[in-house]
Each structure stands twice: as structure tokens, then as C-alpha cells.
Design a protein around this motif. Structure first.
Motif, short mmCIF file in Angstrom:
data_model
loop_
_atom_site.label_atom_id
_atom_site.label_comp_id
_atom_site.label_asym_id
_atom_site.label_seq_id
_atom_site.Cartn_x
_atom_site.Cartn_y
_atom_site.Cartn_z
N GLY A 80 0.75 -1.29 -0.22
CA GLY A 80 -0.04 0.15 -0.05
C GLY A 80 0.91 1.23 -0.04
N ARG A 81 0.16 2.54 -0.18
CA ARG A 81 0.92 3.55 -0.29
C ARG A 81 1.54 3.99 0.96
NH1 ARG A 81 -3.80 5.54 -4.29
NH2 ARG A 81 -4.88 4.55 -2.61
N TYR A 82 0.90 3.81 2.01
CA TYR A 82 1.28 4.18 3.19
C TYR A 82 2.62 3.20 3.74
CZ TYR A 82 1.45 4.88 8.34
OH TYR A 82 2.00 5.28 9.55
N GLN A 83 2.60 1.81 3.30
CA GLN A 83 3.55 1.14 3.60
C GLN A 83 4.92 1.67 2.84
OE1 GLN A 83 2.62 -2.87 2.77
NE2 GLN A 83 4.59 -3.73 3.61
N ILE A 84 4.55 1.97 1.61
CA ILE A 84 5.83 2.24 0.65
C ILE A 84 6.44 3.51 1.28
CG2 ILE A 84 6.35 3.28 -1.54
CD1 ILE A 84 4.08 1.30 -2.68
N VAL A 85 5.34 4.70 1.58
CA VAL A 85 6.20 5.95 2.26
C VAL A 85 6.79 5.62 3.65
CG1 VAL A 85 5.29 8.21 3.31
CG2 VAL A 85 4.31 7.56 1.19
N SER A 86 6.02 4.69 4.42
CA SER A 86 6.99 4.32 5.65
C SER A 86 8.27 3.68 5.55
CB SER A 86 6.16 3.55 6.51
OG SER A 86 4.71 4.03 6.85
N GLU A 87 8.48 2.81 4.38
CA GLU A 87 9.75 2.17 4.25
C GLU A 87 10.73 3.25 3.63
OE1 GLU A 87 9.70 -1.68 1.92
OE2 GLU A 87 7.96 -2.28 3.14
N LEU A 88 10.19 4.02 2.83
CA LEU A 88 11.14 4.96 2.13
C LEU A 88 11.71 5.85 3.53
CD1 LEU A 88 9.34 5.94 -0.80
CD2 LEU A 88 11.73 5.08 -0.84
N ASN A 89 10.97 6.23 4.37
CA ASN A 89 11.25 7.16 5.42
C ASN A 89 12.17 6.30 6.36
OD1 ASN A 89 10.41 9.61 4.52
ND2 ASN A 89 8.13 8.99 5.43
N GLU A 90 11.85 5.16 6.70
CA GLU A 90 12.67 4.25 7.49
C GLU A 90 14.18 4.08 7.00
OE1 GLU A 90 10.69 0.58 8.20
OE2 GLU A 90 8.92 1.71 8.98
N ARG A 92 15.53 6.06 5.01
CA ARG A 92 16.07 7.41 4.97
C ARG A 92 16.37 7.75 3.47
NH1 ARG A 92 16.07 9.56 9.78
NH2 ARG A 92 17.16 8.42 11.62
N VAL A 93 15.68 7.26 2.75
CA VAL A 93 15.91 7.52 0.97
C VAL A 93 15.48 8.90 0.87
CG1 VAL A 93 15.02 6.93 -0.97
CG2 VAL A 93 15.18 5.25 0.44
N PRO A 94 16.50 9.74 0.25
CA PRO A 94 16.19 11.12 0.20
C PRO A 94 15.09 11.40 -0.76
CG PRO A 94 18.50 10.46 -0.44
CD PRO A 94 17.78 9.32 -0.13
N SER A 95 14.19 12.29 -0.20
CA SER A 95 12.96 12.73 -1.08
C SER A 95 13.40 13.82 -2.06
CB SER A 95 11.71 12.80 -0.07
OG SER A 95 12.16 14.35 0.46
N PRO A 96 12.27 13.92 -3.00
CA PRO A 96 12.30 15.15 -4.05
C PRO A 96 12.87 16.43 -3.41
CG PRO A 96 10.62 13.78 -4.57
CD PRO A 96 11.12 13.30 -3.20
N ASN A 97 12.05 16.75 -2.20
CA ASN A 97 12.27 18.15 -1.55
C ASN A 97 13.17 17.97 -0.15
OD1 ASN A 97 10.66 16.59 0.21
ND2 ASN A 97 8.77 18.15 0.20
N ASP A 98 14.09 17.07 -0.19
CA ASP A 98 14.98 16.78 0.97
C ASP A 98 14.39 16.73 2.20
OD1 ASP A 98 17.00 16.44 -0.91
OD2 ASP A 98 17.41 18.77 -1.12
N SER A 99 13.08 16.31 2.17
CA SER A 99 12.54 16.27 3.54
C SER A 99 12.00 14.72 3.72
CB SER A 99 11.00 17.16 3.66
OG SER A 99 10.46 17.11 4.69
N TRP A 101 9.38 11.59 3.14
CA TRP A 101 8.33 11.17 1.92
C TRP A 101 6.90 11.35 2.57
CZ3 TRP A 101 9.24 9.85 -3.05
CH2 TRP A 101 10.53 9.37 -3.31
N GLN A 102 6.23 11.89 1.78
CA GLN A 102 4.61 12.18 2.07
C GLN A 102 3.86 11.47 0.99
OE1 GLN A 102 3.91 14.32 4.60
NE2 GLN A 102 6.03 14.49 5.01
N MET A 103 2.46 11.08 1.38
CA MET A 103 1.58 10.45 0.50
C MET A 103 1.52 11.33 -0.79
SD MET A 103 0.84 7.62 1.89
CE MET A 103 -0.70 7.10 1.36
N GLY A 104 1.42 12.50 -0.59
CA GLY A 104 1.27 13.46 -1.70
C GLY A 104 2.18 13.30 -2.95
#
Length: 181
Positions: A80-90, A92-99, A101-104
Motif C-alpha cells: 500500500g501507499r502508506y507502507q511504501i512511504v513508511s519504508e522510504l522514510n525508515e 532514509r531515502v532522500p525525497s524530492p524536496n529533501d524532507s 516522504w509524504q503521501m502526496g
């Protein structure tokens, strides 16, 4: 001399002329962009996550492209999308805005045709030439779809499967959450 009325009037006239010149230049720029969009020569002014802009062409940025591929693969494999976002944050994969990861951000990636090598141009439009504020184009201006405008990170078949799966999950979610009288 701004102390007398003639000086004030002169400044106002020059200001109005400069304003009109600026508006005219902005209109010419918009016409230039539209011509390039119609002919398929316009690509983008801002590269999405996974790409870098080299002159006027998009080039794949491999470390970010690997993240994009992982997102699409994970979604297709049932995460699910929530699970993907959680894994990316866990991880520490850099996000597009260097913050974080968000659902949006994830919605944007899963919906963006850029990742399969195509481009929908004029998704947003300028409200006016002065404020530089933009809004979503909901039919006010013509949009242009350019196929194979740049290298794809995700094959078009995968992109379409994800799009269909996302639509089906959204329908299922609406059915489940609808209250029964």
C-alpha cells in the motif's frame, strides 16, 4: 522632480508604458511556449525526481531512478501507499524536496506520465503575467500529450498496470468506506 504634479504624471506614464511592455513580452513568451508544445519541441523547465535537465532534454539520474522503479514495483507487488512511504522514510531515502516522504509525493510519482517517457504539457497555467501564480489546467487552455519525449524510467506497460491497479484500489476503498443506511 517628483515634488510637482507634472513629474508625478510623467513617472506614472513611464510606469504604465513599462508595464505594457512587460505584458507584451510575457504574451510573446507564452505564444513561443505554446508553439513549441504543439510541435513537440518543448520538454520542461523543471525536471521531476529521477531526472536531471541537461539543456532542454531530460536525462535519467540513476540513483533516484532506482527509487522510482522500486516504488512502482512495490505498488505492483501489493504494498500500500502508506507502507511504501513508511519504508522510504525508515530507510532514509532522500525525497524530492529533501524532507520526509509524504503521501502526496507518492501520488505524484505514481500518476506522473513522465516516468514512462511521455509528457503531458500545460498541466498548470499562469493566472496572469504579473503574479506568477499557477493553477491546475481544468480545460481553460489546451493540453498537449507528447509520447516518447524522453527516456523512460518505468516501461509504459508497468506504468499503465500501476495506473489501473491504483484506480481499482481507489474504487474498492470507496465501496468499503461508504456507509450503509
Amino acid at each position: 522632480d517628483t515634488a510637482d504634479i507634472a513629474g508625478e504624471l510623467l513617472i506614472s506614464v513611464f510606469g504604465s508604458l513599462a508595464q505594457e511592455e512587460s505584458t507584451s513580452i510575457g504574451g510573446n513568451m507564452r505564444k513561443s511556449y505554446e508553439y513549441r508544445m504543439k510541435s513537440g519541441k518543448f520538454n520542461t523547465c523543471c525536471a521531476p525526481y529521477g531526472y536531471r535537465l541537461s539543456g532542454t532534454t531530460l536525462e535519467i539520474h540513476e540513483s533516484e531512478a532506482a527509487v522510482i522503479r522500486w516504488i512502482f514495483e512495490s505498488f505492483l507487488n501489493g504494498k500500500g501507499r502508506y507502507q511504501i512511504v513508511s519504508e522510504l522514510n525508515e530507510k532514509r531515502v532522500p525525497s524530492p524536496n529533501d524532507s520526509t516522504w509524504q503521501m502526496g509525493t507518492l501520488y505524484y510519482i505514481l500518476d506522473n506520465e513522465r516516468y514512462c517517457g511521455d509528457a503531458l504539457l500545460q498541466k498548470t497555467i499562469a493566472l496572469d503575467g504579473l503574479s506568477h501564480k499557477r493553477q491546475r489546467n481544468k480545460g481553460q487552455s489546451e493540453q498537449y500529450y507528447v509520447e516518447s519525449s524522453h527516456p523512460a524510467i518505468v516501461p509504459p506497460e508497468i506504468f499503465l498496470k500501476v495506473k489501473e491497479l491504483r484506480r481499482n484500489r481507489d474504487i474498492k476503498k470507496r465501496i468499503i468506506t461508504r456507509k450503509v443506511p
